[in-house]
Design a protein around this motif. Structure first.
Motif, PDB file in Angstrom:
ATOM      1  N   GLY A  74      -7.030 -22.058   1.681  1.00 43.54           N
ATOM      2  CA  GLY A  74      -7.900 -21.054   2.290  1.00 43.54           C
ATOM      3  C   GLY A  74      -8.451 -21.625   3.579  1.00 43.54           C
ATOM      4  N   GLY A  75      -9.754 -21.541   3.760  1.00 49.22           N
ATOM      5  CA  GLY A  75     -10.383 -22.119   4.944  1.00 49.22           C
ATOM      6  C   GLY A  75     -10.959 -23.495   4.700  1.00 49.22           C
ATOM      7  N   VAL A  76     -10.584 -24.141   3.599  1.00 48.86           N
ATOM      8  CA  VAL A  76     -11.193 -25.408   3.194  1.00 48.86           C
ATOM      9  C   VAL A  76     -10.194 -26.555   3.343  1.00 48.86           C
ATOM     10  N   VAL A  77     -10.598 -27.602   4.076  1.00 50.38           N
ATOM     11  CA  VAL A  77      -9.786 -28.805   4.218  1.00 50.38           C
ATOM     12  C   VAL A  77     -10.275 -29.830   3.206  1.00 50.38           C
ATOM     13  N   ILE A  78      -9.323 -30.336   2.419  1.00 47.88           N
ATOM     14  CA  ILE A  78      -9.600 -31.334   1.382  1.00 47.88           C
ATOM     15  C   ILE A  78      -8.936 -32.639   1.814  1.00 47.88           C
ATOM     16  N   TYR A  79      -9.666 -33.724   1.680  1.00 51.18           N
ATOM     17  CA  TYR A  79      -9.157 -35.059   2.009  1.00 51.18           C
ATOM     18  C   TYR A  79      -9.193 -35.891   0.737  1.00 51.18           C
ATOM     19  N   ALA A  80      -8.073 -36.485   0.379  1.00 51.22           N
ATOM     20  CA  ALA A  80      -8.002 -37.302  -0.832  1.00 51.22           C
ATOM     21  C   ALA A  80      -7.789 -38.763  -0.454  1.00 51.22           C
ATOM     22  N   ILE A  81      -8.525 -39.634  -1.137  1.00 54.82           N
ATOM     23  CA  ILE A  81      -8.400 -41.082  -0.974  1.00 54.82           C
ATOM     24  C   ILE A  81      -8.834 -41.710  -2.288  1.00 54.82           C
ATOM     25  N   HIS A  82      -8.187 -42.769  -2.708  1.00 54.08           N
ATOM     26  CA  HIS A  82      -8.527 -43.353  -4.007  1.00 54.08           C
ATOM     27  C   HIS A  82      -9.914 -44.003  -4.006  1.00 54.08           C
ATOM     28  N   ASP A  83     -10.153 -44.881  -3.051  1.00 53.77           N
ATOM     29  CA  ASP A  83     -11.372 -45.682  -3.023  1.00 53.77           C
ATOM     30  C   ASP A  83     -12.216 -45.254  -1.824  1.00 53.77           C
ATOM     31  N   LEU A  84     -13.368 -44.647  -2.090  1.00 53.44           N
ATOM     32  CA  LEU A  84     -14.228 -44.157  -1.003  1.00 53.44           C
ATOM     33  C   LEU A  84     -14.611 -45.259  -0.022  1.00 53.44           C
ATOM     34  N   SER A  85     -14.676 -46.501  -0.472  1.00 53.11           N
ATOM     35  CA  SER A  85     -15.067 -47.586   0.435  1.00 53.11           C
ATOM     36  C   SER A  85     -14.001 -47.829   1.505  1.00 53.11           C
ATOM     37  N   GLN A  86     -12.825 -47.236   1.342  1.00 54.74           N
ATOM     38  CA  GLN A  86     -11.754 -47.428   2.317  1.00 54.74           C
ATOM     39  C   GLN A  86     -11.554 -46.225   3.238  1.00 54.74           C
ATOM     40  N   ILE A  87     -12.479 -45.282   3.185  1.00 53.13           N
ATOM     41  CA  ILE A  87     -12.355 -44.096   4.022  1.00 53.13           C
ATOM     42  C   ILE A  87     -12.459 -44.522   5.490  1.00 53.13           C
ATOM     43  N   ASP A  88     -11.528 -44.053   6.315  1.00 57.00           N
ATOM     44  CA  ASP A  88     -11.481 -44.475   7.705  1.00 57.00           C
ATOM     45  C   ASP A  88     -11.590 -43.295   8.669  1.00 57.00           C
ATOM     46  N   ILE A  89     -12.141 -42.198   8.181  1.00 54.35           N
ATOM     47  CA  ILE A  89     -12.391 -41.040   9.040  1.00 54.35           C
ATOM     48  C   ILE A  89     -13.841 -40.612   8.838  1.00 54.35           C
ATOM     49  N   ASP A  90     -14.328 -39.813   9.760  1.00 49.50           N
ATOM     50  CA  ASP A  90     -15.621 -39.154   9.594  1.00 49.50           C
ATOM     51  C   ASP A  90     -15.290 -37.766   9.053  1.00 49.50           C
ATOM     52  N   PRO A  91     -15.448 -37.559   7.733  1.00 49.55           N
ATOM     53  CA  PRO A  91     -15.016 -36.280   7.151  1.00 49.55           C
ATOM     54  C   PRO A  91     -15.611 -35.062   7.850  1.00 49.55           C
ATOM     55  N   ALA A  92     -16.912 -35.056   8.095  1.00 58.75           N
ATOM     56  CA  ALA A  92     -17.535 -33.896   8.727  1.00 58.75           C
ATOM     57  C   ALA A  92     -16.958 -33.691  10.128  1.00 58.75           C
ATOM     58  N   GLY A  93     -16.782 -34.766  10.873  1.00 56.83           N
ATOM     59  CA  GLY A  93     -16.231 -34.686  12.221  1.00 56.83           C
ATOM     60  C   GLY A  93     -14.781 -34.238  12.244  1.00 56.83           C
ATOM     61  N   ALA A  94     -14.057 -34.521  11.147  1.00 63.51           N
ATOM     62  CA  ALA A  94     -12.645 -34.145  11.054  1.00 63.51           C
ATOM     63  C   ALA A  94     -12.454 -32.743  10.475  1.00 63.51           C
ATOM     64  N   GLY A  95     -13.559 -32.045  10.201  1.00 64.73           N
ATOM     65  CA  GLY A  95     -13.460 -30.693   9.653  1.00 64.73           C
ATOM     66  C   GLY A  95     -13.175 -30.653   8.170  1.00 64.73           C
ATOM     67  N   VAL A  96     -13.355 -31.782   7.490  1.00 66.66           N
ATOM     68  CA  VAL A  96     -13.124 -31.856   6.048  1.00 66.66           C
ATOM     69  C   VAL A  96     -14.330 -31.269   5.321  1.00 66.66           C
ATOM     70  N   ARG A  97     -14.071 -30.423   4.351  1.00 66.22           N
ATOM     71  CA  ARG A  97     -15.147 -29.834   3.538  1.00 66.22           C
ATOM     72  C   ARG A  97     -15.291 -30.541   2.194  1.00 66.22           C
ATOM     73  N   VAL A  98     -14.166 -31.104   1.665  1.00 69.23           N
ATOM     74  CA  VAL A  98     -14.201 -31.777   0.361  1.00 69.23           C
ATOM     75  C   VAL A  98     -13.449 -33.103   0.461  1.00 69.23           C
ATOM     76  N   VAL A  99     -14.056 -34.163  -0.063  1.00 73.79           N
ATOM     77  CA  VAL A  99     -13.391 -35.452  -0.209  1.00 73.79           C
ATOM     78  C   VAL A  99     -13.205 -35.691  -1.702  1.00 73.79           C
ATOM     79  N   VAL A 100     -11.955 -35.914  -2.109  1.00 73.77           N
ATOM     80  CA  VAL A 100     -11.631 -36.196  -3.505  1.00 73.77           C
ATOM     81  C   VAL A 100     -11.273 -37.674  -3.592  1.00 73.77           C
TER      82      VAL A 100
END
Length: 152
Positions: A74-100
């Motif tokens: 739909g209009g929702v961007v989901i970003y998946a990553i196993h370990d949150l400590s390794q996230i290398d993007i700014d989810p809000a800045g990248a237009g991500v609405r959900v991080v799994v």
């Protein structure tokens, strides 16, 4: 409206309760530590599957699996990553609405800076006294809600 099933940390065990919960999903996201290719085959038979590699997915079958993935529903961007400590993007800045994510085995839903962070917990072998759980996202246009379901 779309239903996205979230599962993580199966570590080679796909419980019948998890498969039953995921029936009827439009999409499934696996947050890593899959454990075997057979888990992916079983999940892909239920719904289109987005999967990320966990820190324990080091066998040759997992070589082609990315450490992070995007899915748009739909209009929702989901970003998946196993370990949150390794996230290398700014989810809000990248237009991500959900991080799994996965990794911690602790089911959790938290909203920060307009981004929903969902860890479905572990659906595989029990670790310590943590619950066995999965989660789902309901996407309706640009709106999204999440819930965690304990299995056993």
């Amino acid at each position: 409206m779309h239903r996205i099933g979230l599962i993580s940390d199966t570590h080679g065990l796909l419980r019948p309760e998890a498969t039953a919960f995921l029936q009827g999903c439009d999409f499934i996201v696996h947050g890593g530590d899959i454990g075997s290719a057979s888990i992916l085959q079983a999940l892909a038979a239920i719904a289109p599957l987005t999967v990320v590699r966990g820190n324990n997915d080091r066998e040759p079958w997992a070589d082609g699996i990315g450490e992070s993935e995007f899915l748009k529903v739909g209009g929702v961007v989901i970003y998946a990553i196993h370990d949150l400590s390794q996230i290398d993007i700014d989810p809000a800045g990248a237009g991500v609405r959900v991080v799994v994510s996965g990794h911690s085995h602790k089911p959790k839903i938290e909203e920060r800076d307009g981004v929903l962070y969902v860890n479905p917990g572990s659906a595989g072998p029990r670790r310590f006294k943590l619950p066995i759980a999965v989660a789902e996202l309901i996407v309706d246009g640009n709106a999204v809600s999440a819930r965690i379901v304990e299995l056993v």
